[in-house]
Design an enzyme around this catalytic site. Structure first.
Site, PDB file in Angstrom:
ATOM      1  N   TYR A  53       0.869  -1.566   0.303  1.00 24.29           N
ATOM      2  CA  TYR A  53       0.122   0.327  -0.372  1.00 24.29           C
ATOM      3  C   TYR A  53       0.993   1.542  -0.021  1.00 24.29           C
ATOM      4  CZ  TYR A  53      -4.144  -2.853   0.041  1.00 24.29           C
ATOM      5  OH  TYR A  53      -5.024  -3.729   0.000  1.00 24.29           O
ATOM      6  N   HIS A 109     -14.658   0.661  -1.319  1.00 21.66           N
ATOM      7  CA  HIS A 109     -13.820   0.346  -0.593  1.00 21.66           C
ATOM      8  C   HIS A 109     -12.580   0.433   0.000  1.00 21.66           C
ATOM      9  CE1 HIS A 109     -14.421  -2.970  -4.126  1.00 21.66           C
ATOM     10  NE2 HIS A 109     -15.536  -2.982  -3.124  1.00 21.66           N
ATOM     11  N   ASN A 199     -16.545   0.635 -21.019  1.00 24.77           N
ATOM     12  CA  ASN A 199     -15.170   0.089 -20.671  1.00 24.77           C
ATOM     13  C   ASN A 199     -14.009  -0.288 -21.381  1.00 24.77           C
ATOM     14  OD1 ASN A 199     -14.474  -0.840 -18.065  1.00 24.77           O
ATOM     15  ND2 ASN A 199     -14.141  -2.997 -18.777  1.00 24.77           N
ATOM     16  N   ALA A 217     -11.328   5.190 -21.785  1.00 22.43           N
ATOM     17  CA  ALA A 217     -12.525   5.671 -20.587  1.00 22.43           C
ATOM     18  C   ALA A 217     -12.061   7.091 -20.975  1.00 22.43           C
ATOM     19  CB  ALA A 217     -11.621   5.273 -18.802  1.00 22.43           C
TER      20      ALA A 217
HETATM   21  C1  BV8 Z   1     -17.951  -8.583   0.875  1.00 21.89           C
HETATM   22  C2  BV8 Z   1      -9.869  -2.631  -1.978  1.00 21.89           C
HETATM   23  C3  BV8 Z   1     -19.603  -9.253   2.539  1.00 21.89           C
HETATM   24  C4  BV8 Z   1      -7.809  -2.943  -1.213  1.00 21.89           C
HETATM   25  C5  BV8 Z   1     -10.820  -4.371  -3.319  1.00 21.89           C
HETATM   26  C6  BV8 Z   1     -17.855 -16.206  -4.452  1.00 21.89           C
HETATM   27  C7  BV8 Z   1     -18.475 -15.092  -4.915  1.00 21.89           C
HETATM   28  C8  BV8 Z   1     -19.456 -14.064  -5.295  1.00 21.89           C
HETATM   29  C9  BV8 Z   1     -18.289 -12.854  -4.014  1.00 21.89           C
HETATM   30  C10 BV8 Z   1     -17.453 -13.957  -3.618  1.00 21.89           C
HETATM   31  C11 BV8 Z   1     -17.193 -15.175  -3.470  1.00 21.89           C
HETATM   32  N1  BV8 Z   1     -16.409 -15.180  -2.873  1.00 21.89           N
HETATM   33  C12 BV8 Z   1     -16.137 -14.759  -2.644  1.00 21.89           C
HETATM   34  C13 BV8 Z   1     -16.655 -13.825  -2.358  1.00 21.89           C
HETATM   35  C14 BV8 Z   1     -17.119 -12.120  -1.822  1.00 21.89           C
HETATM   36  C15 BV8 Z   1     -15.498 -11.288  -2.026  1.00 21.89           C
HETATM   37  C16 BV8 Z   1     -15.780 -11.658  -3.896  1.00 21.89           C
HETATM   38  O1  BV8 Z   1     -16.663 -10.956  -4.636  1.00 21.89           O
HETATM   39  N2  BV8 Z   1     -14.431 -12.034  -4.346  1.00 21.89           N
HETATM   40  C17 BV8 Z   1     -14.110 -12.393  -5.878  1.00 21.89           C
HETATM   41  C18 BV8 Z   1     -12.796 -11.787  -6.000  1.00 21.89           C
HETATM   42  C19 BV8 Z   1     -15.246 -12.877  -6.520  1.00 21.89           C
HETATM   43  N3  BV8 Z   1     -15.766  -9.500  -1.874  1.00 21.89           N
HETATM   44  C20 BV8 Z   1     -15.518  -9.412  -0.603  1.00 21.89           C
HETATM   45  O2  BV8 Z   1     -14.960 -10.173   0.113  1.00 21.89           O
HETATM   46  C21 BV8 Z   1     -16.115  -8.222  -0.061  1.00 21.89           C
HETATM   47  N4  BV8 Z   1     -17.367  -7.966   1.235  1.00 21.89           N
HETATM   48  O3  BV8 Z   1     -18.209  -9.835  -0.126  1.00 21.89           O
HETATM   49  O4  BV8 Z   1     -18.737  -8.706   2.520  1.00 21.89           O
HETATM   50  C22 BV8 Z   1     -20.914  -8.586   2.892  1.00 21.89           C
HETATM   51  C23 BV8 Z   1     -21.691  -8.625   1.004  1.00 21.89           C
HETATM   52  C24 BV8 Z   1     -22.262  -7.516   1.238  1.00 21.89           C
HETATM   53  C25 BV8 Z   1     -22.728  -7.045   2.512  1.00 21.89           C
HETATM   54  C26 BV8 Z   1     -22.131  -6.781   3.508  1.00 21.89           C
HETATM   55  C27 BV8 Z   1     -20.878  -7.691   3.325  1.00 21.89           C
HETATM   56  C28 BV8 Z   1     -14.813  -6.703  -0.765  1.00 21.89           C
HETATM   57  C29 BV8 Z   1     -14.420  -6.743  -1.496  1.00 21.89           C
HETATM   58  C30 BV8 Z   1     -13.306  -5.070  -1.133  1.00 21.89           C
HETATM   59  C31 BV8 Z   1     -12.161  -6.247  -1.784  1.00 21.89           C
HETATM   60  N5  BV8 Z   1     -11.071  -4.882  -2.114  1.00 21.89           N
HETATM   61  N6  BV8 Z   1     -10.296  -3.546  -3.334  1.00 21.89           N
HETATM   62  C32 BV8 Z   1      -7.299  -2.672  -2.447  1.00 21.89           C
HETATM   63  O5  BV8 Z   1      -8.154  -2.190  -3.941  1.00 21.89           O
HETATM   64  O6  BV8 Z   1      -5.672  -3.161  -2.443  1.00 21.89           O
HETATM   65  S1  BV8 Z   1     -11.569  -4.923  -4.352  1.00 21.89           S
HETATM   66  C33 BV8 Z   1     -10.311  -4.653  -5.839  1.00 21.89           C
HETATM   67  O7  BV8 Z   1     -11.025  -5.217  -7.065  1.00 21.89           O
HETATM   68  C34 BV8 Z   1     -10.406  -3.510  -6.199  1.00 21.89           C
HETATM   69  O8  BV8 Z   1     -10.595  -2.168  -5.033  1.00 21.89           O
HETATM   70  C35 BV8 Z   1     -10.710  -3.385  -7.491  1.00 21.89           C
HETATM   71  O9  BV8 Z   1     -11.105  -2.234  -7.384  1.00 21.89           O
HETATM   72  C36 BV8 Z   1     -12.053  -3.651  -7.191  1.00 21.89           C
HETATM   73  C37 BV8 Z   1     -13.364  -4.671  -8.399  1.00 21.89           C
HETATM   74  O10 BV8 Z   1     -11.559  -4.878  -9.650  1.00 21.89           O
HETATM   75  P1  BV8 Z   1     -12.261  -3.795 -10.615  1.00 21.89           P
HETATM   76  O11 BV8 Z   1     -12.161  -2.079  -9.631  1.00 21.89           O
HETATM   77  O12 BV8 Z   1     -13.455  -4.426 -11.310  1.00 21.89           O
HETATM   78  O13 BV8 Z   1     -11.467  -3.367 -10.967  1.00 21.89           O
HETATM   79  P2  BV8 Z   1      -9.900  -4.470 -12.622  1.00 21.89           P
HETATM   80  O14 BV8 Z   1      -8.851  -4.188 -12.510  1.00 21.89           O
HETATM   81  O15 BV8 Z   1     -10.778  -5.717 -12.169  1.00 21.89           O
HETATM   82  O16 BV8 Z   1     -11.066  -4.153 -12.972  1.00 21.89           O
HETATM   83  C38 BV8 Z   1     -10.681  -2.684 -14.074  1.00 21.89           C
HETATM   84  C39 BV8 Z   1     -11.134  -2.597 -15.341  1.00 21.89           C
HETATM   85  O17 BV8 Z   1     -11.374  -1.754 -16.334  1.00 21.89           O
HETATM   86  C40 BV8 Z   1     -11.381  -4.021 -16.161  1.00 21.89           C
HETATM   87  O18 BV8 Z   1     -12.459  -4.601 -17.039  1.00 21.89           O
HETATM   88  C41 BV8 Z   1     -10.440  -3.635 -17.361  1.00 21.89           C
HETATM   89  O19 BV8 Z   1     -10.826  -4.135 -19.207  1.00 21.89           O
HETATM   90  C42 BV8 Z   1     -11.211  -2.297 -17.857  1.00 21.89           C
HETATM   91  N7  BV8 Z   1     -10.136  -1.131 -18.383  1.00 21.89           N
HETATM   92  C43 BV8 Z   1      -8.466  -1.292 -17.651  1.00 21.89           C
HETATM   93  N8  BV8 Z   1      -7.945   0.109 -18.885  1.00 21.89           N
HETATM   94  C44 BV8 Z   1      -9.377   0.642 -18.383  1.00 21.89           C
HETATM   95  C45 BV8 Z   1     -10.538   0.437 -18.410  1.00 21.89           C
HETATM   96  N9  BV8 Z   1     -11.458   0.470 -18.523  1.00 21.89           N
HETATM   97  C46 BV8 Z   1     -11.326   1.675 -19.466  1.00 21.89           C
HETATM   98  N10 BV8 Z   1     -10.456   2.606 -19.947  1.00 21.89           N
HETATM   99  C47 BV8 Z   1      -9.144   1.797 -19.417  1.00 21.89           C
HETATM  100  N11 BV8 Z   1      -8.158   3.366 -19.843  1.00 21.89           N
END
Ligand code: BV8
Ligand code: ZN
Length: 231
Positions: A53, A109, A199, A217
């Site tokens: 971080y 987040h 996206n 974007a």
């Molecule tokens: C929770 C902070 C309960 C830290 C982050 C199985 C099924 C479903 C869910 C789960 C499961 N197993 C576990 C879970 C829950 C889990 C989860 O979803 N896991 C996933 C991996 C399956 N979630 C959690 O644990 C969450 N908590 O569920 O608690 C609850 C639920 C509801 C209500 C109460 C309690 C907590 C999740 C938070 C984790 N922390 N971030 C840090 O930043 O270090 S998540 C992390 O991923 C980042 O925050 C990131 O932002 C986030 C999401 O990813 P994106 O933002 O979408 O980024 P990504 O890179 O994935 O995508 C980028 C996109 O941009 C791509 O599409 C790309 O093509 C595009 N792009 C690239 N360049 C460009 C562009 N677009 C436009 N222009 C460009 N130039």
């Protein structure tokens, strides 16, 4: 018109901040997310997690908002002039929306430029490196004010209230891989909102959107904002 925008790492990609998945130098390819962004990882190796971080905080302080952040700030002002509102709910922990001029931003987040005390829960500004001996005034240990996997996202009540009040749902720069954020589009559809995805490439939940535009974007967000403000 009230618009609900959900942003992800893609909106900050052109500002030089890493994305987690998809094209570009994905952060999670360099590091295993379950190794770094979980409370268990922090308990196991706080020094490594602080380093991860600290590097991102230094990168963020040196970075600048891009045309997508600026366009969203312009949209907020433009809608307000028409008696409408823009709510930006971001998965990002950077402050680029605010630095571009957005004032209605919900960080579900957490925020990289804030620290939280593990003992009293106090949240404070943090622009310097954190270390294992970083302490709160109450002598508690400080951690990044970031929501890790398995932790509960912030402001969920405010987020659902903003969805209820919205006429349009727009997801920008998010892969639709992380819940509950990835589930907001389904909630929006159930509420009868029109849903649009801006996206670089189709997200995991692209088929939930009525309108989809692809490209960097910094290009597609300003042109989409101009269209909305010309309505
Ligand atoms: C929770 C902070 C309960 C830290 C982050 C199985 C099924 C479903 C869910 C789960 C499961 N197993 C576990 C879970 C829950 C889990 C989860 O979803 N896991 C996933 C991996 C399956 N979630 C959690 O644990 C969450 N908590 O569920 O608690 C609850 C639920 C509801 C209500 C109460 C309690 C907590 C999740 C938070 C984790 N922390 N971030 C840090 O930043 O270090 S998540 C992390 O991923 C980042 O925050 C990131 O932002 C986030 C999401 O990813 P994106 O933002 O979408 O980024 P990504 O890179 O994935 O995508 C980028 C996109 O941009 C791509 O599409 C790309 O093509 C595009 N792009 C690239 N360049 C460009 C562009 N677009 C436009 N222009 C460009 N130039
Ligand atoms: Zn404290």
């Amino acid at each position: 018109m009230n618009i609900f925008v959900l942003t992800g790492a893609g909106v900050s990609a052109e500002s030089g901040l890493g994305v987690f998945r998809g094209q570009g130098a994905a952060l999670w390819k360099l590091y295993d997310p379950m190794q770094l962004a979980t409370p268990e990882a922090f308990a196991l190796d706080p020094r490594l997690v602080h380093e991860f971080y600290n590097a991102r905080r230094r990168n963020l302080i040196a970075a600048s908002p891009n045309a997508a952040h600026v366009a969203l700030a312009r949209l907020e002002a433009g809608l307000a002039q028409r008696g409408g509102a823009l709510t930006v709910v971001t998965q990002n922990i950077d402050d680029l929306h605010e630095r571009a001029g957005s004032t209605s931003v919900i960080h579900m987040h957490g925020e990289l430029l804030k620290a939280r005390c593990a003992s009293c829960g106090a949240v404070s500004d943090c622009r310097d490196d954190l270390a294992v001996d970083s302490r709160c005034g109450c002598a508690g240990a400080l951690r990044p004010h970031v929501v890790w996997f398995g932790e509960t996202p912030l402001f969920m009540d405010e987020i659902y209230a903003a969805l209820e009040a919205a006429d349009l749902f727009v997801a920008i720069g998010t892969s639709g891989a992380v819940y509950p954020a990835a589930g907001f589009v389904r909630t929006a559809r159930a509420m009868g909102l029109r849903c649009c995805e801006l996206n670089l490439e189709p997200s995991d939940n692209a088929d939930e959107f009525d309108d989809r535009r692809y490209g960097p974007a910094s290009e597609i967000v300003p042109s989409w904002v101009e269209e909305i403000l010309a309505l």
